[in-house]
Design an enzyme around this catalytic site. Structure first.
Site, short mmCIF file in Angstrom:
data_model
loop_
_atom_site.label_atom_id
_atom_site.label_comp_id
_atom_site.label_asym_id
_atom_site.label_seq_id
_atom_site.Cartn_x
_atom_site.Cartn_y
_atom_site.Cartn_z
N HIS A 90 37.39 -61.27 -29.31
CA HIS A 90 36.30 -61.73 -29.25
C HIS A 90 35.59 -63.05 -28.92
CE1 HIS A 90 32.53 -61.06 -32.02
NE2 HIS A 90 32.54 -62.49 -32.07
N CYS A 112 32.35 -56.96 -36.27
CA CYS A 112 31.73 -56.92 -35.16
C CYS A 112 32.46 -55.61 -35.01
CB CYS A 112 32.90 -58.00 -33.96
SG CYS A 112 32.99 -57.90 -32.64
N GLN A 126 27.88 -51.87 -20.26
CA GLN A 126 27.44 -51.61 -20.01
C GLN A 126 27.80 -50.27 -19.18
OE1 GLN A 126 24.55 -51.38 -23.10
NE2 GLN A 126 24.40 -53.06 -22.82
N CYS A 152 35.22 -55.36 -32.01
CA CYS A 152 36.76 -56.59 -32.35
C CYS A 152 37.86 -54.90 -32.83
CB CYS A 152 36.64 -57.14 -33.35
SG CYS A 152 36.71 -58.82 -32.79
N ASN A 179 25.21 -57.55 -19.78
CA ASN A 179 24.82 -58.86 -19.68
C ASN A 179 25.32 -60.16 -20.87
OD1 ASN A 179 22.32 -56.31 -19.37
ND2 ASN A 179 22.28 -56.02 -21.19
N HIS A 220 31.32 -57.62 -23.28
CA HIS A 220 31.70 -56.43 -23.33
C HIS A 220 30.56 -56.59 -22.15
CE1 HIS A 220 28.09 -56.68 -25.93
NE2 HIS A 220 27.93 -55.09 -25.53
ZN LIG Z 1 34.49 -58.76 -32.10
#
Ligand SMILES: [Zn+2]
Length: 367
Positions: free
Chosen positions: A134, A70, A189, A73, A174, A187
């Site tokens: 995560h 990822c 944007q 992370c 999203n 996350h």
């Molecule tokens: Zn992650």
């Protein structure tokens, strides 16, 4: 809140937001990254007047990496991600595959024909990592963590609004693979647009018409009407009100307004900022309780959603009221609403759930 501005190996900015002023963020990005070029341009649809961003360089972007690769992370155990620090609270960085970028101006294509208006895709696209963990969702954050995200959105709104060419700063999330999310890490944007996006442009036109007809602000009248007859109100705090809009387009859609009209996040008072996390987290948790899968021991499926901040664009006055629009494309257990011929072909929505029934359901699943 402490903000630390650093640079990634390819020159992109990375910002850390920490609740604790004593935290030191000086990790260096050790990846051998070449600067990525942006070839974006914006083109205006001569028939609708809507701007479309053409970003043909983005096809190579990261797509559903395994969890141990990822990029959001922290960098740990010799594995280098977009965030060089071994841990963080909230981190914001410039997207490596941006739809809009300041250097797009370098690839300017020149003025177009009257029915082929085009311009460089200037602006900026940022990624906001809500937590280093995560496995969490925004709804799992504490009020303190959610407040730090609000502070980061506010900081980015102030900074990005001040950039040349930027007309509107749009913070959004999203959530869920059903929405098209390619990274599971929690996350959101931020897009700093060099134009006023179509939905905002239409809202500004409607607000101007309402002002001309009544002498009043459209959004103030709309919020007052929902509060006076609260059949669609989902949650009302001292400073914020959430309701399902009268003509909701999506099966479950909630609009969250501060009770006092402000144009953007930078103008919220401390009292308004303090109440927001509790109200927003409760709305997200209710969304996650909407769809109980019969075969899963009464466990709810996480609801895919889009959360979209609407802010008044720079240069367009203060008629547009800051608010957040939260909606899901899921209409019932296991069924998504697809934008098909009527919606995609005509921009005319058909909603299978009555807004009043949706509001009732969103009150039933309160914590
Ligand atoms: Zn992650």
């Amino acid at each position: 809140m402490k903000k630390t501005v650093t640079k990634l190996a390819d020159g992109r900015e990375l910002l850390y937001f920490d609740a604790d002023d004593s935290v030191l963020r000086d990790s260096v990005d050790l990846r051998p990254l070449e600067p990525a070029a942006s070839l974006s341009e914006i083109r205006r649809d001569p028939v609708t007047g809507d701007w479309v961003t053409v970003a043909a360089h983005r096809q190579g972007r990261t797509y559903h990496p395994p969890a141990d690769e990822c990029p959001l992370c922290p960098s740990r155990d010799g594995r280098l991600s977009e965030i060089p620090a071994p841990d963080y609270q909230v981190a914001v960085f410039e997207n490596r595959f941006p739809s809009l970028a300041a250097d797009a101006a370098d690839h300017a294509t020149g003025p177009g024909h009257p029915v082929a208006e085009r311009a460089p895709g200037t602006g900026r696209c940022e990624v906001v990592c809500f937590t280093a963990d995560h496995a969490l969702s925004f709804a799992d954050l504490s009020e303190q963590q959610a407040r730090l995200v609000l502070d980061a959105w506010t900081d980015r709104t102030a900074d990005l609004s001040a950039l040349p060419d930027v007309r509107q700063v749009y913070c959004f999330e999203n959530r869920g693979a059903e929405i098209g999310v390619t990274l599971a890490h929690p996350h959101g944007q931020i897009y700093a647009f060099p134009f006023v996006p179509p939905r905002t442009a239409r809202a500004l036109e409607r607000a101007a018409e309402h002002r001309a007809r009544t002498g009043r602000n459209l959004f103030e009248d709309l919020l007052a009407a929902e509060r006076a007859d609260p059949v669609r109100v989902v949650l009302a705090g001292e400073h914020w009100t959430a309701f399902v809009p009268f003509a909701a387009r999506w099966p479950y859609e909630v609009h969250l307004y501060p009770n006092r009209r402000v144009p953007d996040l930078t103008r919220l008072t401390e009292a308004e900022r303090a109440e927001f996390p509790g109200v927003y987290l409760e709305l997200l948790r209710r969304f996650d309780r909407l769809f109980i899968e019969p075969g899963h021991n009464g466990q709810a499926q996480p609801t895919p959603y889009i959360a979209a901040w609407h802010q008044a664009p720079a240069l367009d006055g203060e008629e547009l009221a800051l608010h957040l629009e939260l909606f899901t494309i899921r209409r019932t257990v296991g069924k998504l609403k697809f934008l098909a011929g009527v919606e995609s072909g005509m921009d005319a929505f058909v909603n299978d759930v009555s807004p009043e029934r949706a509001a009732q359901r969103l009150r039933e699943v309160a914590s």
